[in-house]
Structure formats: structure tokens, C-alpha cells
Design an enzyme around this catalytic site. Structure first.
Site, PDB file in Angstrom:
ATOM      1  N   ARG A   1      21.053  -5.283  -0.738  1.00 63.74           N
ATOM      2  CA  ARG A   1      19.845  -5.163  -1.555  1.00 63.74           C
ATOM      3  C   ARG A   1      20.218  -4.586  -2.911  1.00 63.74           C
ATOM      4  O   ARG A   1      21.040  -3.685  -3.007  1.00 63.74           O
ATOM      5  CB  ARG A   1      18.865  -4.202  -0.864  1.00 63.74           C
TER       6      ARG A   1
ATOM      7  N   TYR B   1      19.007   7.555   4.893  1.00 63.07           N
ATOM      8  CA  TYR B   1      18.441   6.909   3.707  1.00 63.07           C
ATOM      9  C   TYR B   1      16.919   6.961   3.755  1.00 63.07           C
ATOM     10  O   TYR B   1      16.249   7.315   2.793  1.00 63.07           O
ATOM     11  CB  TYR B   1      18.925   5.463   3.607  1.00 63.07           C
ATOM     12  N   TYR B   2      16.359   6.607   4.906  1.00 65.68           N
ATOM     13  CA  TYR B   2      14.902   6.669   5.038  1.00 65.68           C
ATOM     14  C   TYR B   2      14.430   8.082   5.337  1.00 65.68           C
ATOM     15  O   TYR B   2      13.297   8.441   5.044  1.00 65.68           O
ATOM     16  CB  TYR B   2      14.404   5.652   6.064  1.00 65.68           C
ATOM     17  N   GLN B   3      15.308   8.891   5.900  1.00 63.81           N
ATOM     18  CA  GLN B   3      14.941  10.285   6.142  1.00 63.81           C
ATOM     19  C   GLN B   3      14.590  10.987   4.835  1.00 63.81           C
ATOM     20  O   GLN B   3      13.571  11.664   4.736  1.00 63.81           O
ATOM     21  CB  GLN B   3      16.094  11.017   6.838  1.00 63.81           C
TER      22      GLN B   3
ATOM     23  N   HIS C   1      14.487  -0.947  10.333  1.00 65.44           N
ATOM     24  CA  HIS C   1      15.621  -0.842   9.410  1.00 65.44           C
ATOM     25  C   HIS C   1      16.940  -0.541  10.133  1.00 65.44           C
ATOM     26  O   HIS C   1      17.957  -0.296   9.486  1.00 65.44           O
ATOM     27  CB  HIS C   1      15.345   0.229   8.352  1.00 65.44           C
TER      28      HIS C   1
ATOM     29  N   ASN D   1       3.317   1.888  -2.010  1.00 65.27           N
ATOM     30  CA  ASN D   1       3.390   2.322  -3.408  1.00 65.27           C
ATOM     31  C   ASN D   1       2.067   2.958  -3.849  1.00 65.27           C
ATOM     32  O   ASN D   1       2.053   3.881  -4.657  1.00 65.27           O
ATOM     33  CB  ASN D   1       3.687   1.142  -4.338  1.00 65.27           C
TER      34      ASN D   1
ATOM     35  N   SER E   1       0.824  -1.201   0.000  1.00 67.86           N
ATOM     36  CA  SER E   1       0.000   0.000   0.000  1.00 67.86           C
ATOM     37  C   SER E   1       0.860   1.253   0.000  1.00 67.86           C
ATOM     38  O   SER E   1       0.422   2.317  -0.411  1.00 67.86           O
ATOM     39  CB  SER E   1      -0.956  -0.002   1.193  1.00 67.86           C
TER      40      SER E   1
ATOM     41  N   HIS F   1      20.352  -1.097  12.307  1.00 70.30           N
ATOM     42  CA  HIS F   1      21.391  -2.123  12.422  1.00 70.30           C
ATOM     43  C   HIS F   1      21.876  -2.201  13.876  1.00 70.30           C
ATOM     44  O   HIS F   1      21.743  -1.233  14.631  1.00 70.30           O
ATOM     45  CB  HIS F   1      22.554  -1.798  11.482  1.00 70.30           C
TER      46      HIS F   1
ATOM     47  N   ASP G   1      30.845   1.220   6.175  1.00 68.28           N
ATOM     48  CA  ASP G   1      29.667   0.519   6.674  1.00 68.28           C
ATOM     49  C   ASP G   1      29.099  -0.228   5.477  1.00 68.28           C
ATOM     50  O   ASP G   1      29.010   0.332   4.382  1.00 68.28           O
ATOM     51  CB  ASP G   1      28.668   1.553   7.205  1.00 68.28           C
TER      52      ASP G   1
END
Lengths: 722, 722
Positions: free
Chosen positions: A428, A242-244, A403, A134, A132, A405, A423
Site C-alpha cells: 500500500r 500498526y493498527y494498535q 488485516h 474519517n 465514516s 496475515h 516481513d
């Protein structure tokens, strides 16, 4: 940054009214007639869309997972509906509007009968897409496309489109999916932004209220609560950069839409301008245009992502901060919006100022006190090659949810445009079907998330929090020291919950040394245990091994994995050594520079070299290299190291300079609360870095070292040895 | 290129008279007063030399090997003597001349008593340096420095310098070292150039004659003989481009000096302008500014090396070829010479034209018939990104003497700015003392030179010519086909001496396919043996493995070397497979593109995956990846493959296009002398590439394929399948 002025509310009946408002359009129409980067962006988009308009509309029945044909086709479609819409606004050429409307009608015809996606993800499946998330992204683009052609569409067309597409999809994403819509998480932000923007276009005020304050409008869920909780006061998003940057997109698009329609909410000023801080922090969390790859992060992502293009463009529209133009220039993408026009014209007029990357502690958590991501930089304002400056990223953050680590007190080091101490990032290959459909690979969990994949302490070959995210989410390190001055940046953090019975403190400093152009990194890792355990301190390096002071016993004819679990099963043990000199040095070459990590040798210390790739039957992992200092049975230990950046390797011009470490001595002692690191580099004076990681700024300390008395006030001092 | 006009002989008494002549100087003096790139180069050199002049002169007693302090200091010194000299000519500031003279006097004082260098190399040791080669380079620079200050020096100074330095060093390099001086080899070229240039400055005509025609002036040795023998008629130097650019320096410097003093020799027109051809060929043997790394080659070397800056600058001075300015621009280094001024002014005036990289057969050997290096390119004249074009380098050359690798019929493939199918190059870290003193590492012989380190057939795990250079030097492949047209380039070569009892023919073609932007490579390797042997056909790829059609049996918990000798001992066997489908495909990702090598599956074929690094106790080798098709017991075999370049991986913009191979069929058959490869890519018509590798251009061929008759004339045809 502060918000300059407040926009006037858009005319209640005017369209467009989201990221582009009706009042932006006349100037934009004028600008495409004049030479400049805005015109270039328009011409490029027009030629691209014109070529897409040659093809018949294709709205396939949803079938494929991410990366597959129907997935990508629906993505192409939502972009095209958006792009054709803005081109219609700019050119008034009906072919664009007709095409967008025809596509919208096509979706309106298909959507009501769509079941859940056949390749649905476990949680929160979509209908057009496998998840959802997407679907919400689809709606964010598509509602903008519809907004652009709203006035042009006939009443009948509007009814078809709204009833067939927008009302059902908004319902699907809100009241039918309360667990996502009300979630304080970036998936929730996408859903609320999508539904809220749709509400603004369709005049459904109730949807806007629900988007802002949750389905029950109580404020326990919704966009405002997300603004309260998802960013720290410094604008740090707990999942990492990255997600920010991904999370940023719906925040800025919806906030801009709210600003256009309901400026009285002063949404960009909310919580001390938290959204502008979040945009700026996203930029700060990068090196040479790429985001720090902490947590699950694809390494290729950087400041030129479309999310940050929107963020920077909208922020410039609000603040006129000329340093943002420097970033916008590097992004090299002009948005066809009113703010995009402002940015383009300002860049064309040469108004950009160099963006300053700061040494800064970015607090984590809603209160900014769940640890922090500490960034320490040197030479970042260099005139000739600022992108090659030095940066230490010291990760003393909270877990960062799913997400995250297991890498408490991890660090990354950058120099010369490269990630030198590295790092792994995420395992992926985004959207590559052959690689597990483009999902996170199983090695992401079995390796990339595990502690040994990072540059921090592993106890007894087990990951922090036993690799349990839930447990990790409960605890965070405490950053007890951060400061920066012209000669050094220093930070210290502590955690005793990553392992039961083991307390860990790490102090790192990026220090300029007299007589040297390039700084050194000092790294002190204090471990205190309640019984004897195995300690491993790894360092993952990028480059080619040049030299070690310890004599290597290499595994030349057979390789075996270093361990059996928690990531160790993925490491081939390539060599071992027993350091015997007081300082154990490892030198490697990265591009044209040498790096030497010198570590004070401890009793019983072993040095292991590893390469990633064991237990990886599908070759999913990169072959990365690391060395690990190991103590088999240790309790209280202080690992003390110094990283030098040195020399130049120039095979093109055929010279090599300073290929050897210049470190002549590195010593460590403590006196009460004070830790003392002394070091001497060839050609530079002997120095002492003293610090009291738990101390107070106003406190006075004294200590003696080699018969000399020293004193300092505050938590640290860089002193000349007497 | 042709030589335009002939310079007038320099005044017999005028200095300088080498690469810079007295008649160049007035214009150069004028040019440093005017803004432009010549002035910038002057200012940069001046500031660098001015800072060096702050330091006391340091002429240490020779002690260190390459990369060590005294070695590097003497290198710094010869550059400084040269640079201070030219600055004196340009500025007439005596401080420069005084400094150069003082240094020359310092060397004159030390040189006569110097024994052979303490770290002398086995063959041809020097006195200032560990090898006499460096000594010759020293003299080439130093004599130019002296030439610049000759008129300024007092008679006494000249006597001191000539008697103490130049006469003894010239004697040391000529009559005392006949085996080097008369050798037809780049070491000989350096020696003859150094002595010849010294002769021109000191007025020792005899030395010039000896330099040109050998110590005994018979022409069996010397510079002219080197011009006859060291380059093929196409200007290819048998050691390959890495050494070609190195060899070029003394050729162009001495030839230019001869041209200035004795234009009647028409040295640049000699042998159909062989020197200009050699300069141009050196440029041609590069991709995206870097030289093809065949044979012993450091991969970082490219067209910006100082040798080629001299080559291009002097060639432009002779020819005014505007394409050379394109290369000069990329070199971004302006020489402070008369020709350098011409280049700088022409670039400043915008005269540069795009340099055309050709598809071409570069014959090897004195007669051009000892095999050839074949270069096939596509899209190299693309307007937007010519540096990302496709290139096949097909190595059907002679052995190339001591630096040659055992890699008959090897190939390299470039695309998108990267070496995708790769050659290891040399195992060496130039001037890095920790890496075996900067010499060629022992792994250079044990791995990098061996056949398995290349992309060509290995029989019975032994290298070509049993790894014996002497034997290799006796044989070369025969190139029986090369042609290029707008749709394809094709070449075929044959050799039956690399292995006793095994004949090898390889045909490669770079083919444009209708409906695709990017070409494919067709590769047919015919092997004919007199008994059953093991055949291995490796392909070394750069990138990350994405997918294979064969099911891999990976070695996940232990690795062992693939073999025990001839380079196999350095390969870890990481996985095996038994291809079962008619086409065995291997797909990998490099940067943002996918590559698929599809190979027709043969009975009993195995697929092995390897990684370099076994039996490498000092971590001297890079960890490179390869896959190998193996037939255990085979006699007559045809390996037929097709390499596709496809798709796009864009994690930044979050899309992936065409990650899968589009090849639907690949078939192979022969009829008489004609080989027939048929192939079909999705979205493109079915094609046939037919070729008669031993055929004649005027011949007519016909063949039937799948019941249809085809005919063509000449050695090859690309046909639509009927």
C-alpha cells in the site's frame, strides 16, 4: 505503571473540558512566556496557524477519495479548527476564535444537506469523507476545537454550530450507524469516542452513556466493552502494532476526557490499567522507533506518530514514569495540553531515563490465550547504541481479523538498526492516488497476506487456513514455552489447524554465545503430517547475497514465476540448488554486517532463490528477495537452523572482518520429549540447547548425547557440551 | 586558497621529520594534557594501541590475497607501527617505541628473503602483499613509524632495520620496478612518495631526487611530473573522485614531508597551488558526504576517508581556511599531527564556517580541456538542511584511464540526501573474499562500465568507443557552455567520436522556477547520425515506480534479457509501452519525495522498463531499475526532457502532497543556432530557456516563438513567455 492520584472533576460549566481542561490553561498560558520546549512548540504552531489564517476558508463539497483534494482539505480544516482553538486558549487572541467559529459555521451550513459521499467505500460510507471512520476522526478534532471557543462563541453561534454540525454528525455516527457504533472494533472506538466527547461538550449525558455502554446502554457494545475485548491482558491489540497505535488515539482521547469530567469512573484504572498497558505495549512493539510490520502495516510508521505522542503524553501525566520521557524525547513533539506541559518541563529538566525494551510474551485475545506475539531481545540496554540491538519477533498470534496475515509461527529478525529477516508488511502507498487511490493494493491480498510472503512453512503451495480470514479467526497457536534469562530467550508454539493433517511446532531462541559479542538465533521447525506433501520454508532477507555452500543453478536468461497462486505467482524463481554438504549456508550482507543462515541439510532438500515482482503489471510490489528450503514429498520433518550475525564490511575504511560463517557444526536429535540442538562456533565452546516444549517448569529431564548424559530441570537448558 | 607563510626547514638531524616534525611535538605533548578534541583523539588511539600491545607480535609469511588473513595482518601491523610511534612521541613511554622497533626488526628479518607474493596480481606484484601498490602503502606508514622511534633506536637496531627492511623495500619499489616508479599514475605516486619519504628519514638525498624527478632524475617521471599531469588546472584527477581521494594520500603526505624538510621547494605553491586545489576539488566532488560514484567507485566512500582527513588537515595547516573546519567537523577524526592540533583547537574554538559547495566546471586533463565534470547545485547554502540540496553531475570528462566508464555525457541527479538518478558505480565488494576475492567483479566490466549502465545515449546496443579503453582515452567531449547565476546553472557538451557517424550534444540546466521551492532539470540531447540506427536513452532511477502516462505492457509471467552484449545481457525487460500523449511522464517515489521525468514524445518512440540481474549467476549485481526511451531507426533526434522534484509522501503523519507532476507543457524548437525549450508548470508562469551551445558570450541572438520575438545576448537566457 500505576495511576498516581485521581484528578478532580472539572467544573461542570467550564470549558475547555476534554483533553485540555480549564484548569490546565493558566499554567500553559504562563509556560508560553518562558523559554523551553513548550514555548518552542507553541511558537511553531502559532507561526503555522498564522500562515494558514492568511488564506480564505475553503470548505469544498465532498468529492474525492482518500488522498484527493477535498479529502485532504477537510483534514486540513479539522486540524486548523483544533489548532486555532488551542491558540485562542493560550493567547486569548480573538482572531483564532473567530476563524475557528467561522469554519464551524461553514460546516454547520453545509453538513445537514450532505448526502453520502460520492466515492463512498463499500462499508460504512461517510458524508464529508468516503468512509465514516474519517468522519469520526473529523468529529474528534472538531469537537475539541469547538470546546476551545465555546465560551467565546455567542449563543446564536452555538445554536447554529450545534444544530447544523454537531447534532447531525453525532446522530449520523451513532443511531444512524448502529453497526459501526456498537462494533467491537477500532472503527467503533473512533465513533464512540467522537460521540462521547461531543456529548461531554454539549452536556448530552445520554450520548456519553451510549458511547460508554452502547446504543442501548446494555454494555454489549460501547467503549467499555471495547476496553474489555480489544486488548489482551498484556495490552496487545489483535490486529498488531500498526493498527494498535491507530486504535489507541480515540481510546486515550476519550478516556482522558472522561477522566477530566468524571474522575469517579477511574477509567485509567479499569481492567488493571489496561489503557496504560496498551500504550506501553505499543512502544514495546517497535524496533529503532519503527513498529514491527506484522499484518497489514505500512513500514514507515513508528513511535513518533501523533497517536502515540498523545498516548505517551497522557500516560506520563498519569504516572510520571521517567522512562516515558525517553520515548517522548524520541518523538520530539510537544503537545499543547496540560500533560504536554508536564512532559516538556520534565524533559527540559533532564528527568528522562532510558526506556527498557523487554523480552516478553504479549498474549493475544481477550483472555491473552489466543496465542501471543513473542519478542526476544539482546543487548537492548547497551550504553552506546541500544537502537542497534538484536530482536526476534516470533508471531504466534491469532489471525488478527481482516488485516491479519496468514503467517502462523512467522518471525522477523532485527540487528544493527535494520530488519534483516523481513516481513513484507502491507502492499500500500498511503494516500497516493496513482496507487489505487492510496488503498490497499490488490497485491496486498494476492501477495503480502499470503503465507509464502512470510518466514514460515507453506504446505503444498497453499496459504494457512486456505487464505480464509473467517477460518483463520477461529484458531490460534498455543505458546507452550516462553522464558528469558541473561543468556537466552526462548519460545515455542504449536498449531495444527493452519493445515488439515499437518501439525507445526516452532521453537526459537536468541542465545548469547561465550566468546562472541553478538547472539545467534536457533530455529527448530517440527512438522508432522498425515501424508506426504510439499513443504516450503522461506526466509525473506534484506541485503545482498554473498555466498552459499550449495552450488547455484541460476536462471540467467529467463525467469518464470515459482507458482500460480497463493502468492507464488508473484515470485520469480532466480536460482535453484541441491545442498549436498551437511550444513547448507546462505550468507548475505546488510549495511556493514554479514548474516549467515545455516540449515541442516535434509534428504531431498532443494534450495530456491526468489525475487518478488512477477504478475505485478503495475509495479506495485517492492523487489524483495528470499530463499526457500523445499521438500517435494515429506511427512515428518524437522527443519533446524542457526542464524549468525558476524563481521564487518567497511568499504570506507577499507577493511572487512569475519565475512565467513564461524559455525563449525550444528546437530539435532530428540530423546523422548526433549529436543537437543548442539552447535559449535569457531572460538567458542561446543554448546547444547535442550528443550521440552510441552514440558513443565518443575519437571526434571535427562538425555544422552554422543555418549554423555545430561540432565536439566524446567523446560530448557543451555549446556556446555562435555 | 593560498599558502600562508612558509615553514622553516626542519633541523637536518631532528626526527621526526615527515608529516609530524620535531617542532610540532612539544605543543602536541602539551595538548594531550588539556581537555579538548585533540586529547580525546589521543586517548582513543592510546586505548586502542594499548589493547593491541597485549597481543604477541604476528608477522606472518605472506600468503593471502586482499581481504585474507595475512594481507589484513600486515595492514594492521603497519598501522600499529605508525600509531605506536606517534604515541611514543607524545608520551615518551618506551613501551611504544620498543614495540614498534620489535616489529620493524621482525620485518627486517623476514623481508630480504621474501620472494614475490604467492597470490601475485598479474601486473606489479609485491612481496609482502599481492600487489606492489600495497607494498608502497606499507612503506609510507612504516617509514613514519620508524621516523618516530629513530632517535630512540640504537645504532645497531637502526642498521638492522634499514638494511633488512627499508633499503631493500625502497630498492624493490624504485630501481627494481621502474615501470611503476616512473609511471604517471597513482601507483607511481605511492611508490615515489614511499621512497621519497624513506629517503628523507634515511638521509638518502638521491632517493628524494629520484622520487621527485624520476629514476633518471630527468623529470620525465617522478612526483613533480605527476603533479603536472595527474591533475587538471582545476585540481580534477582524471579517474574521478573515488580514485582522486585515494591518489591524494601519497601526494599530501610526501608534499608535507618535503615542505618540512625542504621548504625552499615551495611544493604547495607549485603549479598555482595545484595540491590545495586537488584537495578542495575532492571535497567539491561529493554530495551529502559521499563522493560522486562516477567510473569505478565504491559508493560508500566519502569525505571521511582517511586520505581526505589528511588532505583537509594539512590544507588547513597551510591556509587557515575556516570552511575546511566544517569539513573536518563532518570527518570527525582528529589527526595526531601538528596540523591536526591546529584543526582540533580551531574547531574547539568554534571557528568553523559553512563550507560552500559550488556550481562549477571541473576541467579534465592536464590542460583542463579534455572535457570536464560539471557540477550544478541549487539550495546548497540552505540554512536548515544544506545536505538535502539538489545537484546535477554532468559527466563530460575524458575516459579516465582503466577505471573509466563508457559514459560520455552521462548525468546523476541528487536531491533530499539521495542519489535519485543514479550511476551504478563499481561492481565490487571491497575485501570480501567470497565475492571474487574482493576484486572488481567480472560484472564490473560486463555491466557497470558499459554505456547502458549509465544515463546517456546508446547507439545500436553498443557502448561508446566499442567499450575499448584505449580508444576512449584518445577522445574527450568538448564543453562549449557552462555558466551559473542565481536562477540557473547550465552546461552543454559535444562529442562525435564515441560513435562513428553519430554526433551527440547534451545540454542540461538546473533551473529555479518562480513559485516553486525546488528547481527543475532541463535535459536536451541532440543526436545527429549519418544513417538510421537504434537509439536508446536510459534513465536509472532509485525509488518505486508510481505512475506512467503511457500504458504499460508488463512482462508478468516471463522475463528475458533485453539484449546479448555490452551490458544489455544483464537487463531484464520488465515492461514496454508506446507513449501516445505529447508528453511521456514517469513518476517515482524516493524516500518522501516524488520525481517525474517528462519527455517529449517522438514518432515511433518506445518506453522500456528494465531491472538489473540477468546473466548474473552469482548474484553479483544490485537489482537496479531503469527506463529507456528507444527509437528503432533514427538519424537526427532531439530528446527533450524535464525532471521535476515534487510533493511529499508522509505515511507516518498520513498525508501525501502533490504526488502528480505539475508540468502542463514542454515544447522544443530551434531557430538557427538557438535552441528553445518552453515549459509551463502549474502555478508558475510559462518560461523559455533559450541557448546557443556553440555561441559566444558577447553575441546577440534573436528568435521567434509562437509569433513573439525574443532576443538575448550571451549563450543562454531564461525568459518569461510573452
Amino acid at each position: 505503571m500505576s495511576v498516581q492520584g485521581v484528578a478532580k472533576a472539572a467544573d461542570n460549566n467550564a470549558h475547555p473540558r476534554l483533553v485540555v481542561s480549564a484548569s490546565d490553561v493558566p499554567q500553559m498560558q504562563k509556560a508560553i512566556e518562558q523559554a523551553g520546549s513548550f514555548q518552542q512548540a507553541f511558537t511553531a504552531l502559532k507561526s503555522q496557524v498564522d500562515s494558514q489564517l492568511q488564506h480564505a476558508i475553503n470548505i469544498p463539497v465532498p468529492n474525492d477519495a482518500g488522498g484527493g483534494f477535498t479529502h485532504e482539505q477537510h483534514k486540513r480544516n479539522y486540524r486548523l479548527m483544533h489548532d486555532a482553538g488551542i491558540l485562542f486558549q493560550l493567547t486569548q487572541d480573538k482572531k483564532y476564535a473567530d476563524h475557528a467559529i467561522a469554519m464551524l459555521e461553514g460546516y454547520a451550513k453545509m453538513y445537514p444537506d450532505l448526502p453520502l459521499h460520492p466515492k463512498q467505500k463499500e462499508q460504512a460510507p461517510g458524508r464529508l469523507f468516503w468512509q465514516s471512520l474519517n468522519e469520526a476522526v473529523f468529529l474528534v478534532y472538531t469537537i475539541q476545537g469547538y470546546d476551545f471557543v465555546y465560551d467565546y462563541a455567542s449563543k446564536a453561534q452555538r445554536e447554529t454550530i450545534e444544530n447544523g454540525l454537531f447534532r447531525p454528525i453525532a446522530k449520523f455516527l451513532s443511531s444512524d450507524s448502529p453497526q459501526t457504533f456498537d462494533k467491537i472494533h477500532n472503527h467503533g472506538t473512533w465513533a464512540t469516542a467522537a460521540v462521547g466527547m461531543t456529548g461531554l461538550v454539549l452536556g448530552e449525558d445520554e450520548w456519553v452513556e451510549q458511547a460508554l455502554y452502547g446504543l442501548d446502554k446494555s454494555g454489549t457494545g460501547g467503549f467499555m466493552r471495547q476496553l474489555d475485548e480489544l486488548f489482551s491482558p498484556q495490552g496487545y491489540y489483535t490486529e498488531g502494532p500498526y493498527y494498535q497505535r491507530y486504535a489507541l488515539m480515540p481510546f486515550v482521547l476519550f478516556a482522558k476526557s472522561v477522566e477530566v469530567n468524571q474522575p469517579e469512573r477511574k477509567i485509567f484504572e479499569y481492567r488493571d490499567s489496561i489503557l496504560l498497558k496498551a500504550i506501553d505495549t505499543t512502544i514495546q512493539l517497535s524496533y529503532d522507533r519503527l513498529f514491527f510490520p506484522i499484518n497489514d502495516a505500512i513500514k514507515d510508521k513508528g513511535i513518533d506518530t501523533v497517536e502515540l505522542v498523545y498516548g505517551v503524553t497522557i500516560a506520563y501525566g498519569l504516572t510520571n514514569n521517567a522512562q516515558l520521557l525517553d520515548i517522548a524525547k524520541q518523538q520530539d513533539q510537544v503537545l499543547l495540553t496540560g500533560d504536554g506541559l508536564n512532559v516538556a518541563q520534565a524533559i527540559d529538566a533532564g528527568k528522562a531515563q532510558p526506556y527498557h525494551f523487554a523480552s516478553k510474551e504479549f498474549g493475544d485475545g481477550q483472555d491473552g490465550k489466543q496465542g501471543a506475539l513473542v519478542v526476544m531481545r539482546a543487548n537492548q540496554d547497551d550504553k552506546t547504541a541500544p537502537e542497534k540491538h538484536q530482536a526476534v519477533v516470533f508471531k504466534a498470534t491469532a489471525q488478527g481479523m481482516g488485516h491479519g496475515h496468514f503467517d502462523k509461527l512467522n518471525w522477523i529478525f532485527y540487528d544493527n538498526g535494520h530488519e534483516v529477516v523481513s516481513d513484507y508488511g502491507a502492499a500500500r502507498f498511503l494516500n497516493v492516488e496513482a496507487k489505487y487511490g492510496g488503498h490497499y493494493l490488490k497485491e496486498n491480498k494476492s501477495y503480502a497476506k499470503q503465507t509464502i510472503a512470510h518466514n514460515t512453512l507453506v504446505v503444498a503451495e497453499r496459504s494457512h487456513f486456505k487464505g480464509n480470514t473467517k477460518r483463520g479467526n477461529q484458531y490460534s497457536p498455543e505458546v507452550t514455552l516462553f522464558d528469558t534469562d541473561e543468556n537466552l530467550s526462548i519460545s515455542s508454539a504449536f498449531i495444527d489447524t493452519a493445515y488439515k493433517g499437518v501439525a507445526m511446532r516452532r521453537t526459537q531462541a536468541l542465545v548469547s554465545v561465550e566468546g562472541r559479542d553478538l547472539p545467534v538465533v536457533i530455529d527448530v521447525f517440527n512438522v508432522r503430517g498425515d501424508k506426504k506433501r510439499q513443504y516450503d520454508l522461506p526466509l525473506h532477507f534484506n541485503g545482498h547475497l554473498m555466498d552459499t555452500t550449495a552450488t547455484l543453478k541460476s536462471n540467467t536468461t529467463s525467469l518464470a514465476p515459482l507458482g500460480s497462486r497463493d502468492g507464488y505467482q508473484h515470485l520469480w524463481l532466480t536460482a535453484e540448488a541441491k545442498p549436498e554438504q551437511p550444513l547448507s549456508k546462505v550468507t548475505w550482507l546488510n549495511d556493514d554486517r554479514f548474516y549467515t543462515m545455516s540449515t541442516k541439510t535434509l534428504d531431498g532438500m532443494k534450495l530456491l532463490f526468489t525475487r518478488t515482482g512477477a504478475n505485478d503489471p503495475d509495479f506495485n510490489l517492492r523487489e524483495d528477495k528470499a530463499f526457500i528450503y523445499r521438500l517435494d514429498k515429506a511427512k515428518d520433518v524437522d527443519f533446524v537452523s542457526l542464524l549468525e550475525v558476524h563481521g564487518e564490511y567497511n568499504p570506507s575504511k577499507e577493511f572487512t572482518l569475519e565475512a565467513h560463517s564461524q559455525l563449525e557444526g550444528l546437530d539435532y536429535t530428540t530423546e523422548g520429549d526433549v529436543q537437543v540442538v548442539s552447535f559449535k562456533l569457531q572460538g567458542s565452546p561446543a554448546m547444547i540447547l535442550a528443550f521440552a516444549p510441552e514440558g513443565k517448569t518443575e519437571q526434571e529431564y535427562q538425555f544422552s548425547y554422543q555418549g554423555q548424559q545430561y540432565k536439566f530441570s524446567g523446560q530448557y537448558a543451555l549446556l556446555s557440551q562435555q
